[in-house]
Design an enzyme around this catalytic site. Structure first.
Site, PDB file in Angstrom:
ATOM      1  N   GLU A  12       0.823  -1.214   0.000  1.00  0.00           N
ATOM      2  CA  GLU A  12       0.000   0.000   0.000  1.00  0.00           C
ATOM      3  C   GLU A  12       0.857   1.265   0.000  1.00  0.00           C
ATOM      4  O   GLU A  12       0.453   2.304  -0.524  1.00  0.00           O
ATOM      5  CB  GLU A  12      -0.929  -0.018   1.215  1.00  0.00           C
ATOM      6  N   ASP A 186     -10.357  -8.794  -1.708  1.00  0.00           N
ATOM      7  CA  ASP A 186     -10.964 -10.116  -1.574  1.00  0.00           C
ATOM      8  C   ASP A 186     -12.469  -9.969  -1.412  1.00  0.00           C
ATOM      9  O   ASP A 186     -12.956  -8.937  -0.952  1.00  0.00           O
ATOM     10  CB  ASP A 186     -10.357 -10.912  -0.413  1.00  0.00           C
TER      11      ASP A 186
END
Length: 218
Positions: A12, A186
């Site tokens: 990230e 996800d």
């Protein structure tokens, strides 16, 4: 105005490091880099996953790096149906799913709402940019099948993560506006840690793109 960008993990953090260049420094056990993006002065901090790291990371951006507002950037797991890997989500509010909301109220020294609301100006930018907008829930566990239905029944969130509510909590206590842009790593069909690890770099780049859009309009 100096804007703090908070990232929980290295993938990230990487898009910001690539965009800014410069020296990566250390503060309070975290890594950070400073520079300008979209004409804005920013500091980007890689704090580590989980609620404690997120709260300390937000506090470090505010108290040590003198940031005036915080935007969290990263991946999230989809809870609501209809979200897909890579979809960018603008968080409107966040709450812990692993701590009873009433306990936060009863045992806090002052008034507090356990549903932490994000700064509306940035939320409106996200809406205008076509991001999906809604709630995230935060807890120190990856959600696969176990607990998913209970979370939906109690909170009806778009997504879940391990940091947002803790960072928002810290910002609330320190009086600094907070927002969060996440992208889905996800889903119910492709759930858990394995999917996160497979898709986190892709989701992190999508979250960076969303934050870039926000900074362009602030």
């Amino acid at each position: 105005m100096k804007i703090g960008i908070l990232c929980a993990c290295a993938p990230e953090f990487e898009p910001y490091k690539s965009a800014l260049g410069g020296e990566v420094k250390a503060a309070c056990g975290a890594k950070y880099i400073e520079g300008r993006l979209c004409g804005k002065e920013i500091a980007v901090l890689f704090c580590g996953i989980g609620k404690v790291n997120a709260a300390i990371g937000a506090s470090t951006l505010i108290r040590t790096l003198s940031c005036d507002r915080i935007i969290m950037s990263g991946a999230a797991g989809a809870i609501a149906k209809g979200l897909h890997i890579g979809d960018c989500v603008m968080i409107t509010d966040c709450i812990y799913h692993d701590l009873q909301p009433q306990l936060i109220i009863d045992y806090h020294p002052g008034e507090i709402d356990p549903d932490f609301v994000c700064a509306q100006d940035v939320v409106e930018i996200g809406k205008a940019a076509g991001m999906v907008c809604g709630r995230t829930v935060t807890g120190d566990v990856f959600i696969a099948e176990d607990g998913r239905e209970s979370i939906i029944e109690r909170f009806d969130p778009l997504c879940c993560d391990m940091e947002t509510a803790a960072a928002a909590h810290a910002c609330f206590l320190l009086g600094v506006p907070f927002n969060c842009v996440r992208a889905i790593s996800d889903t119910e069909d492709e759930a858990g840690l394995g999917s996160f690890e497979k898709n986190v770099c892709f989701a992190a780049q999508k979250a960076f793109d969303g934050v870039y859009d926000v900074l362009s309009e602030l």
